[in-house]
Each structure stands twice: as structure tokens, then as C-alpha cells.
Design a protein around this motif. Sequence first.
Motif, PDB file in Angstrom:
ATOM      1  N   ASP A  18       0.815  -1.222   0.000  1.00  0.00           N
ATOM      2  CA  ASP A  18       0.000   0.000   0.000  1.00  0.00           C
ATOM      3  C   ASP A  18       0.845   1.268   0.000  1.00  0.00           C
ATOM      4  OD1 ASP A  18      -2.315  -1.498  -0.014  1.00  0.00           O
ATOM      5  OD2 ASP A  18      -2.685  -1.291   2.131  1.00  0.00           O
ATOM      6  N   GLU A  19       2.000   1.218   0.635  1.00  0.00           N
ATOM      7  CA  GLU A  19       2.852   2.404   0.726  1.00  0.00           C
ATOM      8  C   GLU A  19       3.854   2.508  -0.421  1.00  0.00           C
ATOM      9  OE1 GLU A  19       4.734   2.912   4.530  1.00  0.00           O
ATOM     10  OE2 GLU A  19       2.945   2.229   5.592  1.00  0.00           O
ATOM     11  N   HIS A  20       4.355   1.369  -0.880  1.00  0.00           N
ATOM     12  CA  HIS A  20       5.465   1.370  -1.827  1.00  0.00           C
ATOM     13  C   HIS A  20       5.102   0.914  -3.232  1.00  0.00           C
ATOM     14  CE1 HIS A  20       7.440   0.494   2.222  1.00  0.00           C
ATOM     15  NE2 HIS A  20       7.744   1.741   1.936  1.00  0.00           N
ATOM     16  N   GLY A  21       3.955   0.274  -3.394  1.00  0.00           N
ATOM     17  CA  GLY A  21       3.586  -0.338  -4.668  1.00  0.00           C
ATOM     18  C   GLY A  21       3.558   0.623  -5.843  1.00  0.00           C
ATOM     19  N   GLY A  22       3.046   1.819  -5.634  1.00  0.00           N
ATOM     20  CA  GLY A  22       2.990   2.803  -6.716  1.00  0.00           C
ATOM     21  C   GLY A  22       4.361   3.202  -7.215  1.00  0.00           C
ATOM     22  N   TYR A  23       5.306   3.322  -6.295  1.00  0.00           N
ATOM     23  CA  TYR A  23       6.670   3.685  -6.681  1.00  0.00           C
ATOM     24  C   TYR A  23       7.319   2.553  -7.467  1.00  0.00           C
ATOM     25  CZ  TYR A  23       6.085   7.487  -3.379  1.00  0.00           C
ATOM     26  OH  TYR A  23       5.625   8.594  -2.731  1.00  0.00           O
ATOM     27  N   VAL A  24       7.106   1.319  -7.016  1.00  0.00           N
ATOM     28  CA  VAL A  24       7.671   0.169  -7.727  1.00  0.00           C
ATOM     29  C   VAL A  24       7.088   0.105  -9.137  1.00  0.00           C
ATOM     30  CG1 VAL A  24       7.837  -2.350  -7.785  1.00  0.00           C
ATOM     31  CG2 VAL A  24       8.197  -1.132  -5.638  1.00  0.00           C
ATOM     32  N   ALA A  25       5.796   0.322  -9.265  1.00  0.00           N
ATOM     33  CA  ALA A  25       5.152   0.290 -10.585  1.00  0.00           C
ATOM     34  C   ALA A  25       5.749   1.348 -11.508  1.00  0.00           C
ATOM     35  CB  ALA A  25       3.640   0.494 -10.441  1.00  0.00           C
ATOM     36  N   GLU A  26       5.965   2.551 -11.012  1.00  0.00           N
ATOM     37  CA  GLU A  26       6.546   3.614 -11.839  1.00  0.00           C
ATOM     38  C   GLU A  26       7.981   3.291 -12.236  1.00  0.00           C
ATOM     39  OE1 GLU A  26       5.152   6.217 -13.349  1.00  0.00           O
ATOM     40  OE2 GLU A  26       3.276   5.405 -12.554  1.00  0.00           O
ATOM     41  N   LEU A  27       8.740   2.715 -11.324  1.00  0.00           N
ATOM     42  CA  LEU A  27      10.108   2.329 -11.654  1.00  0.00           C
ATOM     43  C   LEU A  27      10.116   1.205 -12.687  1.00  0.00           C
ATOM     44  CD1 LEU A  27      11.706   2.515  -8.115  1.00  0.00           C
ATOM     45  CD2 LEU A  27      12.174   4.016 -10.057  1.00  0.00           C
ATOM     46  N   GLU A  28       9.167   0.268 -12.581  1.00  0.00           N
ATOM     47  CA  GLU A  28       9.067  -0.795 -13.575  1.00  0.00           C
ATOM     48  C   GLU A  28       8.735  -0.217 -14.949  1.00  0.00           C
ATOM     49  OE1 GLU A  28       7.894  -4.888 -11.453  1.00  0.00           O
ATOM     50  OE2 GLU A  28       6.297  -3.383 -11.413  1.00  0.00           O
ATOM     51  N   ASN A  29       7.874   0.772 -14.996  1.00  0.00           N
ATOM     52  CA  ASN A  29       7.567   1.444 -16.268  1.00  0.00           C
ATOM     53  C   ASN A  29       8.812   2.111 -16.836  1.00  0.00           C
ATOM     54  OD1 ASN A  29       4.870   0.727 -16.475  1.00  0.00           O
ATOM     55  ND2 ASN A  29       4.195   2.479 -15.270  1.00  0.00           N
ATOM     56  N   ALA A  30       9.590   2.737 -15.981  1.00  0.00           N
ATOM     57  CA  ALA A  30      10.819   3.397 -16.434  1.00  0.00           C
ATOM     58  C   ALA A  30      11.802   2.374 -16.996  1.00  0.00           C
ATOM     59  CB  ALA A  30      11.451   4.174 -15.283  1.00  0.00           C
ATOM     60  N   LEU A  31      11.862   1.190 -16.398  1.00  0.00           N
ATOM     61  CA  LEU A  31      12.780   0.158 -16.879  1.00  0.00           C
ATOM     62  C   LEU A  31      12.402  -0.358 -18.263  1.00  0.00           C
ATOM     63  CD1 LEU A  31      13.329  -1.935 -13.628  1.00  0.00           C
ATOM     64  CD2 LEU A  31      14.964  -0.407 -14.743  1.00  0.00           C
ATOM     65  N   LYS A  32      11.167  -0.180 -18.652  1.00  0.00           N
ATOM     66  CA  LYS A  32      10.710  -0.614 -19.979  1.00  0.00           C
ATOM     67  C   LYS A  32      11.175   0.336 -21.085  1.00  0.00           C
ATOM     68  CE  LYS A  32       6.549  -2.764 -18.137  1.00  0.00           C
ATOM     69  NZ  LYS A  32       5.081  -2.631 -18.036  1.00  0.00           N
TER      70      LYS A  32
END
Length: 85
Positions: A18-32
Motif C-alpha cells: 500500500d505504501e510502496h507499490g505505486g513507486y515500484v510500478a513507476e520504476l518498472e515502467n521506467a525500466l521498460k
Amino acid sequence: MSEAKWNLVPLTPEYIEDEHGGYVAELENALKNDEIRNIALSGPYGVGKSSILRELARRHKGRVVELSLHLPNASLRQALTASLG
């Protein structure tokens, strides 16, 4: 001499979706994005940077390098920033 009881808690990173998931998702998008070569994650002590990076590294084994840098002195931070351009 009586022995004091301390209520110490570990400060090891703990991923909380709940606290970190959004940041991980954005970083995963950046890695693409092949044009993105560097990603900086910054913030004050205790906000979850290490937790986010550890989760990202877990999800992308072999693709993520974790580097931790702490500059306690403001003049050191300024010197490093100036030298990096």
C-alpha cells in the motif's frame, strides 16, 4: 544496578504494498523505456527507499544494481553535486 529494558525495533527495509507499490510500478515502467539509463530514488531517512529498491530488485533479478549512498554533511553533498554536473 538495574538493567534497563529497551524497546528496540529493527530498521531493516520492509516492503508494504500500500505504501510502496505505486513507486515500484513507476520504476518498472521506467525500466521498460530503453532511453532511460539512470534512475535516482531520493528522499529523507525512513520513507521507504530501500524497501522499494529491494522489491524492484526481487522482481527483476539480474537487472537491478542497488547502490546506497549517505552523505551526512551538506558540504559533501554540494561538492558531489557540483562534481557530477
